[in-house]
Design an enzyme around this catalytic site. Structure first.
Site, PDB file in Angstrom:
ATOM      1  N   LYS A 189     -54.648  28.753  71.245  1.00 26.33           N
ATOM      2  CA  LYS A 189     -55.330  28.534  69.969  1.00 26.33           C
ATOM      3  C   LYS A 189     -56.640  29.328  69.916  1.00 26.33           C
ATOM      4  O   LYS A 189     -56.890  30.070  68.961  1.00 26.33           O
ATOM      5  CB  LYS A 189     -55.624  27.034  69.762  1.00 26.33           C
ATOM      6  CG  LYS A 189     -56.175  26.735  68.374  1.00 26.33           C
ATOM      7  CD  LYS A 189     -56.760  25.354  68.263  1.00 26.33           C
ATOM      8  CE  LYS A 189     -58.239  25.402  68.552  1.00 26.33           C
ATOM      9  NZ  LYS A 189     -58.951  24.153  68.301  1.00 26.33           N
ATOM     10  N   ASP A 208     -53.883  24.432  65.098  1.00 22.83           N
ATOM     11  CA  ASP A 208     -54.816  23.336  65.374  1.00 22.83           C
ATOM     12  C   ASP A 208     -54.210  22.056  64.793  1.00 22.83           C
ATOM     13  O   ASP A 208     -53.051  22.050  64.369  1.00 22.83           O
ATOM     14  CB  ASP A 208     -56.209  23.639  64.778  1.00 22.83           C
ATOM     15  CG  ASP A 208     -56.229  23.404  63.278  1.00 22.83           C
ATOM     16  OD1 ASP A 208     -55.148  23.445  62.641  1.00 22.83           O
ATOM     17  OD2 ASP A 208     -57.315  23.164  62.727  1.00 22.83           O
TER      18      ASP A 208
END
Ligand code: SF4
Length: 291
Positions: A189, A208
């Site tokens: 991420k 996310d």
């Protein structure tokens, strides 16, 4: 029943809500039409025979034949509407360099961007470079970042990341996924945020908590694991949308498609979304749509 506070919209001139009159669909009747349809404002019309499913979101109606949630036409429609609703959105974390973005992204784990944006100006004034961070002990950072939560782990990650970048990458944040993943505290991420937002390199899709939740609501994935969700999104979303899609979905998740009570009545995706926990609907909820 229309949830309190949600006001059904006027039907689109483009016929976006045509399906509400189809047998089996639930129609929410506006006062102006109530007398014509022979029902009470806010009630169901004679046009429909089914179910509370579309409104209550608990019992999906049967799926229409051939419904494919990841059909390119549907995905493109989602992307088009996101572009219209959220043009030019980008990362909400304040930063002036790849290093600052990396630090802010590490700090943003389990923390709001607004909180991170309050902490980083002071932090970067005190320690302006990766070299300055690399010279610290993790404990030295703890007080400065305490309010972002998990401050001990984050301090270790930041100092470890700085040392790695200074030692192995000449003080520059690297531009490849493999190199970024070799940095302490950096997972996919964070790497995708830095690559996409700073370097404009679409190597993957940022997943996310918002992207995780909304991708499932929109049936772009059935997975729960962020790595698998990213793989699914990379399959169905054209590469030139990978960076923008994440930013748009994150904004959408904050503005409308919030976790507990999504504001479906205001959502531009409403008539092509079949999430089982919608709070308002003009369309059937398909059997296959339940996340
Ligand atoms: S209709 Fe509701 S659940 Fe679907 S994307 Fe919009 S806000 Fe989210």
């Amino acid at each position: 029943m229309t949830p309190r506070g949600n006001i059904p919209r006027q039907p689109s001139k483009a016929g976006r809500q045509d399906r509400i009159a189809r047998p089996g669909a639930t129609q929410i009747v506006r006062p102006r039409l109530a007398s014509k349809l022979g029902t009470q404002p806010g009630g169901k019309s004679k046009l429909q025979s089914a179910p509370k499913a579309a409104v209550s979101a608990g019992k999906p109606a049967s799926a229409p034949k051939g419904y494919n949630p990841v059909a390119p036409e549907r995905v493109n429609e989602i992307l088009k509407r996101l572009d219209q609703r959220y043009p030019n959105v980008t990362c909400a974390l304040h930063h002036n360099s790849a290093w600052e973005l990396l630090v802010a992204t590490i700090l943003s784990a389990q923390c709001t961007d607004a909180r991170v944006n309050m902490v980083t100006p002071v932090l970067f004034k005190k320690y302006p470079t990766p070299q300055a961070f690399a010279a610290l002990q993790p404990e030295d950072l703890e007080d400065d970042i305490r309010s972002t939560g998990f401050f001990r782990n984050k301090s270790k990650s930041l100092v470890g990341a700085a040392r790695k970048i200074v030692t192995d990458f000449g003080g520059q944040v690297p531009q490849t996924m493999d190199e970024l993943l070799s940095i302490p505290g950096v997972a996919r991420k964070t790497a995708n945020v830095v690559l996409g937002t700073w370097y404009h390199i679409a190597d993957g899709v940022v997943v996310d908590t918002h992207v995780q939740r909304i991708s499932r609501r929109l049936e772009l994935t059935k997975n729960e694991d962020p790595r698998k969700i990213e793989q699914d999104l990379m399959q169905v979303i054209p590469r030139d949308h990978w960076i923008g899609f994440s930013h748009q979905i994150i904004h959408h998740g904050r503005a409308l498609c919030i976790a507990r009570k999504p504001k479906c009545a205001e959502c531009p995706l409403e008539n092509i979304c079949h999430a089982a926990d919608k709070t308002w609907s003009t369309v059937d909820i398909h059997k296959n749509a339940k996340p």
